[in-house]
Design a protein around this motif. Structure first.
Motif, PDB file in Angstrom:
ATOM      1  N   LEU A 196       0.655  -1.102  -0.008  1.00 18.71           N
ATOM      2  CA  LEU A 196      -0.349  -0.006  -0.258  1.00 18.71           C
ATOM      3  C   LEU A 196       1.068   0.830  -0.037  1.00 18.71           C
ATOM      4  O   LEU A 196       2.063   1.044   0.774  1.00 18.71           O
ATOM      5  CB  LEU A 196      -0.815   0.479   1.688  1.00 18.71           C
ATOM      6  N   ALA A 197       0.531   2.662  -0.419  1.00 18.35           N
ATOM      7  CA  ALA A 197       1.328   3.534  -0.236  1.00 18.35           C
ATOM      8  C   ALA A 197       0.009   4.826   0.116  1.00 18.35           C
ATOM      9  O   ALA A 197      -1.330   4.408   0.060  1.00 18.35           O
ATOM     10  CB  ALA A 197       1.183   3.851  -1.694  1.00 18.35           C
ATOM     11  N   MET A 198       0.219   5.502   1.093  1.00 14.21           N
ATOM     12  CA  MET A 198       0.052   6.344   2.141  1.00 14.21           C
ATOM     13  C   MET A 198       0.388   7.624   1.930  1.00 14.21           C
ATOM     14  O   MET A 198       1.444   8.127   1.549  1.00 14.21           O
ATOM     15  CB  MET A 198      -1.202   6.063   3.445  1.00 14.21           C
ATOM     16  N   GLY A 199      -0.382   8.852   1.367  1.00 15.49           N
ATOM     17  CA  GLY A 199       0.298  10.023   1.860  1.00 15.49           C
ATOM     18  C   GLY A 199      -0.800  10.895   2.325  1.00 15.49           C
ATOM     19  O   GLY A 199      -2.044  11.098   2.561  1.00 15.49           O
ATOM     20  N   LEU A 200      -0.436  11.963   2.929  1.00 17.43           N
ATOM     21  CA  LEU A 200      -0.918  12.282   4.444  1.00 17.43           C
ATOM     22  C   LEU A 200      -0.810  14.317   4.177  1.00 17.43           C
ATOM     23  O   LEU A 200       0.789  14.696   4.057  1.00 17.43           O
ATOM     24  CB  LEU A 200      -0.992  12.586   5.887  1.00 17.43           C
ATOM     25  N   GLU A 201      -1.832  15.441   3.634  1.00 20.28           N
ATOM     26  CA  GLU A 201      -1.372  16.219   3.084  1.00 20.28           C
ATOM     27  C   GLU A 201      -2.765  16.828   4.398  1.00 20.28           C
ATOM     28  O   GLU A 201      -3.494  17.719   4.193  1.00 20.28           O
ATOM     29  CB  GLU A 201      -1.525  16.463   1.883  1.00 20.28           C
ATOM     30  N   GLU A 202      -1.946  17.276   5.245  1.00 25.57           N
ATOM     31  CA  GLU A 202      -2.753  18.601   6.280  1.00 25.57           C
ATOM     32  C   GLU A 202      -4.789  17.685   6.719  1.00 25.57           C
ATOM     33  O   GLU A 202      -4.017  16.723   7.456  1.00 25.57           O
ATOM     34  CB  GLU A 202      -3.412  19.520   5.578  1.00 25.57           C
ATOM     35  N   ASP A 203      -5.224  18.002   6.033  1.00 27.63           N
ATOM     36  CA  ASP A 203      -5.928  17.338   6.540  1.00 27.63           C
ATOM     37  C   ASP A 203      -6.866  16.160   5.405  1.00 27.63           C
ATOM     38  O   ASP A 203      -7.830  15.989   5.283  1.00 27.63           O
ATOM     39  CB  ASP A 203      -7.646  17.801   6.481  1.00 27.63           C
ATOM     40  N   HIS A 204      -5.741  15.738   4.494  1.00 28.80           N
ATOM     41  CA  HIS A 204      -6.435  15.109   2.966  1.00 28.80           C
ATOM     42  C   HIS A 204      -5.557  13.778   3.381  1.00 28.80           C
ATOM     43  O   HIS A 204      -4.324  13.787   3.827  1.00 28.80           O
ATOM     44  CB  HIS A 204      -5.756  15.630   1.895  1.00 28.80           C
ATOM     45  N   LEU A 205      -6.096  12.815   3.190  1.00 26.69           N
ATOM     46  CA  LEU A 205      -5.652  11.459   3.446  1.00 26.69           C
ATOM     47  C   LEU A 205      -5.904  10.504   2.295  1.00 26.69           C
ATOM     48  O   LEU A 205      -6.755  10.481   1.863  1.00 26.69           O
ATOM     49  CB  LEU A 205      -6.313  10.096   5.077  1.00 26.69           C
ATOM     50  N   ALA A 206      -4.629  10.578   1.465  1.00 24.51           N
ATOM     51  CA  ALA A 206      -5.040   9.284   0.073  1.00 24.51           C
ATOM     52  C   ALA A 206      -3.899   7.996   0.373  1.00 24.51           C
ATOM     53  O   ALA A 206      -3.393   8.223   1.001  1.00 24.51           O
ATOM     54  CB  ALA A 206      -4.140   9.816  -0.932  1.00 24.51           C
ATOM     55  N   VAL A 207      -4.656   6.844  -0.143  1.00 17.35           N
ATOM     56  CA  VAL A 207      -4.336   5.850  -0.043  1.00 17.35           C
ATOM     57  C   VAL A 207      -4.671   4.520  -0.672  1.00 17.35           C
ATOM     58  O   VAL A 207      -5.819   5.097  -1.736  1.00 17.35           O
ATOM     59  CB  VAL A 207      -4.576   4.856   1.471  1.00 17.35           C
ATOM     60  N   PHE A 208      -3.562   4.052  -1.428  1.00 16.28           N
ATOM     61  CA  PHE A 208      -3.628   3.253  -2.812  1.00 16.28           C
ATOM     62  C   PHE A 208      -2.882   1.800  -2.382  1.00 16.28           C
ATOM     63  O   PHE A 208      -2.278   1.013  -1.647  1.00 16.28           O
ATOM     64  CB  PHE A 208      -2.595   4.049  -4.146  1.00 16.28           C
ATOM     65  N   PHE A 209      -4.635   0.954  -2.537  1.00 19.29           N
ATOM     66  CA  PHE A 209      -4.393  -0.340  -2.213  1.00 19.29           C
ATOM     67  C   PHE A 209      -4.725  -0.783  -3.547  1.00 19.29           C
ATOM     68  O   PHE A 209      -5.706  -1.379  -4.425  1.00 19.29           O
ATOM     69  CB  PHE A 209      -5.581  -1.015  -1.527  1.00 19.29           C
ATOM     70  N   PRO A 210      -3.033  -1.912  -4.612  1.00 20.05           N
ATOM     71  CA  PRO A 210      -3.573  -2.183  -5.032  1.00 20.05           C
ATOM     72  C   PRO A 210      -3.974  -3.596  -4.837  1.00 20.05           C
ATOM     73  O   PRO A 210      -4.344  -4.223  -3.933  1.00 20.05           O
ATOM     74  CB  PRO A 210      -1.933  -3.024  -5.832  1.00 20.05           C
ATOM     75  N   ARG A 211      -4.444  -4.062  -6.019  1.00 18.91           N
ATOM     76  CA  ARG A 211      -5.120  -5.707  -6.384  1.00 18.91           C
ATOM     77  C   ARG A 211      -6.763  -5.825  -4.944  1.00 18.91           C
ATOM     78  O   ARG A 211      -6.946  -7.131  -4.783  1.00 18.91           O
ATOM     79  CB  ARG A 211      -4.114  -7.005  -5.339  1.00 18.91           C
ATOM     80  N   ARG A 212      -7.230  -4.818  -4.838  1.00 20.66           N
ATOM     81  CA  ARG A 212      -8.208  -4.647  -4.514  1.00 20.66           C
ATOM     82  C   ARG A 212      -9.530  -3.788  -5.600  1.00 20.66           C
ATOM     83  O   ARG A 212      -9.344  -2.764  -5.631  1.00 20.66           O
ATOM     84  CB  ARG A 212      -8.368  -3.895  -2.863  1.00 20.66           C
ATOM     85  N   PHE A 213     -10.499  -4.030  -5.448  1.00 19.01           N
ATOM     86  CA  PHE A 213     -11.476  -3.298  -6.393  1.00 19.01           C
ATOM     87  C   PHE A 213     -12.526  -3.335  -6.166  1.00 19.01           C
ATOM     88  O   PHE A 213     -13.185  -4.632  -5.947  1.00 19.01           O
ATOM     89  CB  PHE A 213     -11.741  -4.446  -7.852  1.00 19.01           C
ATOM     90  N   LEU A 214     -13.124  -2.118  -5.861  1.00 16.65           N
ATOM     91  CA  LEU A 214     -14.707  -1.944  -6.014  1.00 16.65           C
ATOM     92  C   LEU A 214     -15.497  -3.290  -6.926  1.00 16.65           C
ATOM     93  O   LEU A 214     -16.467  -3.523  -6.339  1.00 16.65           O
ATOM     94  CB  LEU A 214     -15.111  -0.347  -6.257  1.00 16.65           C
ATOM     95  N   SER A 215     -15.473  -3.158  -8.182  1.00 18.70           N
ATOM     96  CA  SER A 215     -15.912  -3.949  -9.107  1.00 18.70           C
ATOM     97  C   SER A 215     -15.293  -5.199  -9.177  1.00 18.70           C
ATOM     98  O   SER A 215     -13.714  -4.849  -9.797  1.00 18.70           O
ATOM     99  CB  SER A 215     -15.906  -3.594 -10.112  1.00 18.70           C
ATOM    100  N   ALA A 216     -15.597  -6.457  -8.599  1.00 18.71           N
ATOM    101  CA  ALA A 216     -14.958  -7.906  -8.692  1.00 18.71           C
ATOM    102  C   ALA A 216     -15.067  -8.406  -9.956  1.00 18.71           C
ATOM    103  O   ALA A 216     -15.144  -9.826 -10.388  1.00 18.71           O
ATOM    104  CB  ALA A 216     -15.165  -8.519  -7.560  1.00 18.71           C
ATOM    105  N   GLY A 217     -15.653  -7.720 -11.151  1.00 18.25           N
ATOM    106  CA  GLY A 217     -15.887  -9.224 -12.154  1.00 18.25           C
ATOM    107  C   GLY A 217     -17.458  -8.924 -12.577  1.00 18.25           C
ATOM    108  O   GLY A 217     -18.814  -8.761 -11.594  1.00 18.25           O
ATOM    109  N   GLU A 218     -18.636  -9.228 -13.236  1.00 23.53           N
ATOM    110  CA  GLU A 218     -19.069  -9.291 -13.627  1.00 23.53           C
ATOM    111  C   GLU A 218     -19.629 -10.724 -12.707  1.00 23.53           C
ATOM    112  O   GLU A 218     -19.282 -11.581 -12.546  1.00 23.53           O
ATOM    113  CB  GLU A 218     -20.055  -9.591 -15.201  1.00 23.53           C
TER     114      GLU A 218
END
Length: 293
Positions: free
Chosen positions: A232-254
């Motif tokens: 994972l990758a995490m970035g923090l800018e003051e009050d903004h947090l961003a995180v990237f998770f590879p191999r995790r998807f909101l859509s997992a195919g039909e």
């Protein structure tokens, strides 16, 4: 969120798509029979009708079911952690917005795509999720381009932290690639996480003389890493947090047309890391406290 109502809506879409699929299959028998009977003209006409039926009814019905299942799954599963969950359709978060976060060295252009923006709130935290696919702006050691796909999460904290940080697991991208990029693009320097156990897993960058995250925030971040063992990758800018998770998807195919939709299927979370991530975000909101590492 009324899961039973969602279940009925999605199951109705599945049944409609399944009936269309079965009828399309039966229609496909007719042109085959005509060919076997050497009635070529009739076979060609029936084949054309079958193609039109598939393109105009069967395929759209299946797509409608897949879209209904995706929406139902996101609303049902995320509502256990977020309030006011909303699925904003196939369009994802704006690429320019994600590039501006400078979370990773992402190559700009058509190779960066986003899908399925979803949002909600949790304990005064504003949460937005999106599927993404992108290419790193550097090849790997063998000269091949590196592509990543996964889930990008943005969290608006309820207070500024006074911090600018990036934390990336070593198995996501090499520190030798990230250090010069963070220095040039984000104006950050390597930051030690010692003596916290997170130093064995994460490499960190921040502003010079930055206090870093609190023990609590690092502890939740390590719990997140250790429970799922995902890069994972995490970035923090003051009050903004961003995180990237590879191999995790909101859509997992039909989903399958054959099996009826179950409540368990709708409640299955596409991002089981979200609960621990929200705990990390709450701890980050208190990151200005003096108990930093």
């Amino acid at each position: 969120m009324d899961v039973s109502t969602l279940l009925q809506e999605v199951e109705a879409k599945r049944q409609n798509a399944w009936r269309s699929y079965l009828f399309c299959g039966l229609m496909g028998i007719a042109p085959v029979a005509m060919f076997l009977l050497q009635k070529t003209s009739a076979a060609l006409v029936l084949s054309a009708l079958w193609i039109f039926y598939y393109l105009l009814l069967t395929r759209p019905d299946r797509k409608k079911y897949a879209a209904a299942f995706l929406r139902g799954n996101l609303l049902a599963s995320l509502s256990s952690l977020l309030e006011g969950v909303a699925y904003h359709g196939k369009t994802g978060l704006p690429r320019e917005e994600l590039l501006a976060e400078k979370l990773l060295p992402i190559r700009e252009g058509n190779s960066f795509m986003t899908f399925h923006c979803t949002s909600g709130t949790s304990r005064r935290l504003e949460v937005t999720l999106s599927d993404v696919s992108f290419q790193l702006d550097a090849p790997d050691e063998k000269g091949r381009p590196q592509f990543f796909s996964g889930c990008w999460v943005q969290i608006k904290l309820d207070r500024p932290t006074g911090l600018r940080l990036r934390l990336v697991t070593a198995d996501l991208a090499a520190p030798s690639l990230l250090t010069p990029w963070f220095g040039e693009k984000a104006g950050l320097s390597p930051l030690s996480l010692e003596p916290h156990r997170a130093a064995r897993v994460f490499t960190a960058w921040g502003e010079k003389n930055s206090p870093g995250l609190t023990q609590s925030a690092l502890g939740h971040l390590m719990d997140l890493r250790e429970k799922k063992d995902l890069p994972l990758a995490m970035g923090l800018e003051e009050d903004h947090l961003a995180v990237f998770f590879p191999r995790r998807f909101l859509s997992a195919g039909e989903p399958s047309l054959r099996a009826p939709v179950t409540e368990a299927a709708l409640l299955r979370s596409p991002l089981p890391e979200l609960e621990e991530l929200l705990k990390t975000a709450v701890a980050c909101a208190r990151a200005a406290a003096p108990e930093s590492v």
